[in-house]
Motif scaffolding. Structure first.
Motif, PDB file in Angstrom:
ATOM      1  N   ASN A 128      67.883  22.528  27.828  1.00 21.70           N
ATOM      2  CA  ASN A 128      68.354  23.407  28.891  1.00 21.70           C
ATOM      3  C   ASN A 128      67.577  24.728  29.258  1.00 21.70           C
ATOM      4  O   ASN A 128      68.320  25.704  29.286  1.00 21.70           O
ATOM      5  N   LYS A 129      66.466  24.649  28.622  1.00 28.12           N
ATOM      6  CA  LYS A 129      65.712  26.106  28.823  1.00 28.12           C
ATOM      7  C   LYS A 129      64.554  25.964  30.155  1.00 28.12           C
ATOM      8  O   LYS A 129      64.211  24.905  30.477  1.00 28.12           O
ATOM      9  N   LYS A 130      64.356  27.129  30.459  1.00 28.95           N
ATOM     10  CA  LYS A 130      63.471  27.335  31.294  1.00 28.95           C
ATOM     11  C   LYS A 130      61.928  27.448  30.766  1.00 28.95           C
ATOM     12  O   LYS A 130      61.951  28.527  29.894  1.00 28.95           O
ATOM     13  N   ILE A 131      61.099  26.669  30.801  1.00 24.54           N
ATOM     14  CA  ILE A 131      59.896  26.700  29.876  1.00 24.54           C
ATOM     15  C   ILE A 131      58.663  26.979  31.050  1.00 24.54           C
ATOM     16  O   ILE A 131      58.503  26.499  31.974  1.00 24.54           O
ATOM     17  N   LEU A 132      57.949  27.819  30.534  1.00 27.31           N
ATOM     18  CA  LEU A 132      56.582  28.209  31.095  1.00 27.31           C
ATOM     19  C   LEU A 132      55.194  27.505  30.179  1.00 27.31           C
ATOM     20  O   LEU A 132      55.311  27.835  28.981  1.00 27.31           O
ATOM     21  N   ILE A 133      54.666  26.829  31.040  1.00 29.17           N
ATOM     22  CA  ILE A 133      53.434  26.212  30.378  1.00 29.17           C
ATOM     23  C   ILE A 133      52.370  27.285  30.585  1.00 29.17           C
ATOM     24  O   ILE A 133      51.966  27.341  31.734  1.00 29.17           O
ATOM     25  N   VAL A 134      51.567  27.791  29.652  1.00 30.90           N
ATOM     26  CA  VAL A 134      50.303  28.513  29.854  1.00 30.90           C
ATOM     27  C   VAL A 134      49.179  27.624  29.704  1.00 30.90           C
ATOM     28  O   VAL A 134      48.919  26.996  28.686  1.00 30.90           O
TER      29      VAL A 134
ATOM     30  N   GLN B 166      60.228  17.593  30.475  1.00 29.00           N
ATOM     31  CA  GLN B 166      61.765  17.380  30.886  1.00 29.00           C
ATOM     32  C   GLN B 166      62.360  16.323  30.404  1.00 29.00           C
ATOM     33  O   GLN B 166      63.819  16.423  30.132  1.00 29.00           O
ATOM     34  N   SER B 167      61.776  15.486  29.847  1.00 33.52           N
ATOM     35  CA  SER B 167      62.333  14.237  29.256  1.00 33.52           C
ATOM     36  C   SER B 167      62.846  14.667  28.030  1.00 33.52           C
ATOM     37  O   SER B 167      63.831  14.042  27.543  1.00 33.52           O
ATOM     38  N   GLY B 168      62.534  15.835  27.304  1.00 34.92           N
ATOM     39  CA  GLY B 168      63.072  16.532  26.104  1.00 34.92           C
ATOM     40  C   GLY B 168      64.256  17.345  26.184  1.00 34.92           C
ATOM     41  O   GLY B 168      64.775  17.918  25.323  1.00 34.92           O
ATOM     42  N   GLY B 169      64.508  17.469  27.737  1.00 35.58           N
ATOM     43  CA  GLY B 169      65.877  18.028  27.950  1.00 35.58           C
ATOM     44  C   GLY B 169      65.635  19.541  28.637  1.00 35.58           C
ATOM     45  O   GLY B 169      66.465  20.102  28.856  1.00 35.58           O
ATOM     46  N   ALA B 170      64.420  19.648  28.739  1.00 37.41           N
ATOM     47  CA  ALA B 170      64.053  21.180  29.521  1.00 37.41           C
ATOM     48  C   ALA B 170      64.712  21.146  31.132  1.00 37.41           C
ATOM     49  O   ALA B 170      64.895  20.362  31.579  1.00 37.41           O
TER      50      ALA B 170
ATOM     51  N   LYS C 121      46.754   9.640  29.155  1.00 34.76           N
ATOM     52  CA  LYS C 121      48.114   8.785  28.720  1.00 34.76           C
ATOM     53  C   LYS C 121      48.354   8.716  27.196  1.00 34.76           C
ATOM     54  O   LYS C 121      47.440   8.409  26.557  1.00 34.76           O
ATOM     55  N   ASN C 122      49.481   9.099  26.920  1.00 31.73           N
ATOM     56  CA  ASN C 122      50.026   9.188  25.533  1.00 31.73           C
ATOM     57  C   ASN C 122      49.279  10.056  24.818  1.00 31.73           C
ATOM     58  O   ASN C 122      49.197   9.971  23.401  1.00 31.73           O
ATOM     59  N   ALA C 123      48.884  11.038  25.161  1.00 30.84           N
ATOM     60  CA  ALA C 123      47.940  12.245  24.661  1.00 30.84           C
ATOM     61  C   ALA C 123      48.772  13.099  23.915  1.00 30.84           C
ATOM     62  O   ALA C 123      48.391  13.807  22.770  1.00 30.84           O
ATOM     63  N   PHE C 124      49.838  13.502  24.552  1.00 25.97           N
ATOM     64  CA  PHE C 124      50.943  14.475  23.925  1.00 25.97           C
ATOM     65  C   PHE C 124      52.113  14.038  23.347  1.00 25.97           C
ATOM     66  O   PHE C 124      52.484  12.736  23.690  1.00 25.97           O
ATOM     67  N   LYS C 125      52.541  14.529  22.453  1.00 31.86           N
ATOM     68  CA  LYS C 125      53.875  14.335  21.552  1.00 31.86           C
ATOM     69  C   LYS C 125      54.729  15.408  21.124  1.00 31.86           C
ATOM     70  O   LYS C 125      54.081  16.307  21.019  1.00 31.86           O
ATOM     71  N   ILE C 126      56.108  15.230  21.513  1.00 30.90           N
ATOM     72  CA  ILE C 126      56.847  16.355  21.366  1.00 30.90           C
ATOM     73  C   ILE C 126      57.337  16.209  19.703  1.00 30.90           C
ATOM     74  O   ILE C 126      57.693  14.864  19.307  1.00 30.90           O
ATOM     75  N   CYS C 127      57.416  17.353  19.100  1.00 29.90           N
ATOM     76  CA  CYS C 127      57.726  17.364  17.819  1.00 29.90           C
ATOM     77  C   CYS C 127      59.225  17.038  17.698  1.00 29.90           C
ATOM     78  O   CYS C 127      60.044  17.296  18.668  1.00 29.90           O
ATOM     79  N   ASN C 128      59.708  16.782  16.531  1.00 28.71           N
ATOM     80  CA  ASN C 128      61.207  16.425  16.121  1.00 28.71           C
ATOM     81  C   ASN C 128      61.965  17.558  16.407  1.00 28.71           C
ATOM     82  O   ASN C 128      63.107  17.242  17.287  1.00 28.71           O
ATOM     83  N   LYS C 129      61.614  18.716  16.357  1.00 28.87           N
ATOM     84  CA  LYS C 129      62.624  20.003  16.658  1.00 28.87           C
ATOM     85  C   LYS C 129      62.406  20.234  17.876  1.00 28.87           C
ATOM     86  O   LYS C 129      63.326  21.226  18.229  1.00 28.87           O
ATOM     87  N   THR C 130      61.644  19.832  18.683  1.00 32.51           N
ATOM     88  CA  THR C 130      61.458  20.231  20.297  1.00 32.51           C
ATOM     89  C   THR C 130      62.575  20.201  21.097  1.00 32.51           C
ATOM     90  O   THR C 130      63.057  21.105  21.611  1.00 32.51           O
ATOM     91  N   GLN C 131      63.357  19.038  20.862  1.00 34.85           N
ATOM     92  CA  GLN C 131      64.488  18.881  21.845  1.00 34.85           C
ATOM     93  C   GLN C 131      65.724  19.970  21.748  1.00 34.85           C
ATOM     94  O   GLN C 131      66.144  20.431  22.703  1.00 34.85           O
TER      95      GLN C 131
ATOM     96  N   ILE D  27      58.562  37.236  26.015  1.00 35.53           N
ATOM     97  CA  ILE D  27      58.963  36.098  25.890  1.00 35.53           C
ATOM     98  C   ILE D  27      58.587  35.274  24.767  1.00 35.53           C
ATOM     99  O   ILE D  27      57.389  35.394  24.339  1.00 35.53           O
ATOM    100  N   PRO D  28      59.476  34.638  24.004  1.00 34.93           N
ATOM    101  CA  PRO D  28      59.274  33.758  22.954  1.00 34.93           C
ATOM    102  C   PRO D  28      58.167  32.679  23.030  1.00 34.93           C
ATOM    103  O   PRO D  28      58.220  31.953  24.159  1.00 34.93           O
ATOM    104  N   LEU D  29      57.141  32.798  22.194  1.00 34.67           N
ATOM    105  CA  LEU D  29      55.931  31.774  21.991  1.00 34.67           C
ATOM    106  C   LEU D  29      56.388  30.801  21.217  1.00 34.67           C
ATOM    107  O   LEU D  29      56.470  30.826  20.064  1.00 34.67           O
ATOM    108  N   TYR D  30      56.088  29.483  21.653  1.00 34.50           N
ATOM    109  CA  TYR D  30      56.372  28.340  20.578  1.00 34.50           C
ATOM    110  C   TYR D  30      55.001  27.417  20.684  1.00 34.50           C
ATOM    111  O   TYR D  30      54.625  26.979  21.730  1.00 34.50           O
ATOM    112  N   GLU D  31      54.248  27.644  19.985  1.00 36.32           N
ATOM    113  CA  GLU D  31      52.780  27.197  19.803  1.00 36.32           C
ATOM    114  C   GLU D  31      52.856  25.508  19.299  1.00 36.32           C
ATOM    115  O   GLU D  31      51.885  24.916  19.774  1.00 36.32           O
ATOM    116  N   ASN D  32      53.691  25.159  18.723  1.00 39.43           N
ATOM    117  CA  ASN D  32      53.663  23.730  18.031  1.00 39.43           C
ATOM    118  C   ASN D  32      54.700  22.882  18.397  1.00 39.43           C
ATOM    119  O   ASN D  32      55.020  21.822  17.786  1.00 39.43           O
ATOM    120  N   LEU D  33      55.464  23.114  19.731  1.00 34.30           N
ATOM    121  CA  LEU D  33      56.451  22.239  20.219  1.00 34.30           C
ATOM    122  C   LEU D  33      55.858  20.987  20.473  1.00 34.30           C
ATOM    123  O   LEU D  33      56.626  19.824  20.513  1.00 34.30           O
TER     124      LEU D  33
END
Length: 187
Positions: free
Chosen positions: A143-149, A167-171, A128-138, A99-105
């Motif tokens: 519409n993807k099934k994402i596995l957080i490890v 989820q807010s980014g479209g997962a 609170k506000n610790a994480f941020k989605i990168c611009n390319k993330t959405q 399964i493809p790994l995306y380390e910096n999304l």
């Protein structure tokens, strides 16, 4: 992990943002010693072996994922440890699962306090506000099934925070896979 009926009343009422969370082990000896070893003693040889157990749990649980995302570490902790243990586990898991790994999304752009002795509510506030989605993330997560490890599922505050952000980014769906989980009945 435990079924919904085995969770405490508080956990049953919370919006966690993920569909399922699974771990092959409970966080107790010897697994807790292994986690401590790869987190604080640079015993990186353990990642490959531990990821194999995670992959077996993934298959046994019939989990599905289009992409894998490790829980990000802050830059300060990354400098201290020299590596992100969640990323190392995810890399080894992805070698097995293909399964493809995306380390910096998703980036952890706030250095939060260690959460070891915090309650679920305190962890939520700490994150609170610790994480941020990168611009390319959405476009990648849409519409993807994402596995957080991650290494350990304690209260689920970290993974819940990430899952809701994705989820807010479209997962389409978010699931969690960790090496170990704490014993909910003793929380």
């Amino acid at each position: 992990m435990h079924s919904k009926n085995e969770l405490c009343e508080f956990c049953q009422t919370q919006n966690r943002g993920f569909l399922i969370a699974r771990s092959p082990f409970c966080f107790e000896s010897p697994i807790s010693n292994f986690v401590h070893g790869f987190k604080y003693e640079n015993k990186q040889f353990l990642f490959k072996h531990m990821a194999a157990f995670m992959y077996a749990e993934f298959l046994k649980s019939k989990m599905q994922a289009d992409i894998v995302i490790p829980v990000p570490l802050s830059n300060q902790r990354l400098k201290q440890r020299k590596y992100n243990q969640a990323t190392k586990l995810a890399q080894e898991f992805c070698k097995l699962s293909k399964i493809p790994l995306y380390e910096n999304l998703v980036l952890r752009y706030q250095n939060t306090h260690t959460q070891t002795d915090l309650s679920w509510q305190q962890r939520q506030e700490n994150l609170k506000n610790a994480f941020k989605i990168c611009n390319k993330t959405q476009q990648i997560v849409n519409n993807k099934k994402i596995l957080i490890v991650d290494d350990v599922f304690t209260t689920g505050a970290t993974t819940s925070n990430l899952a809701m952000l994705l989820q807010s980014g479209g997962a389409k769906q978010v699931s969690i896979l960790t090496l170990a989980h704490t014993d909910f009945k003793n929380k």
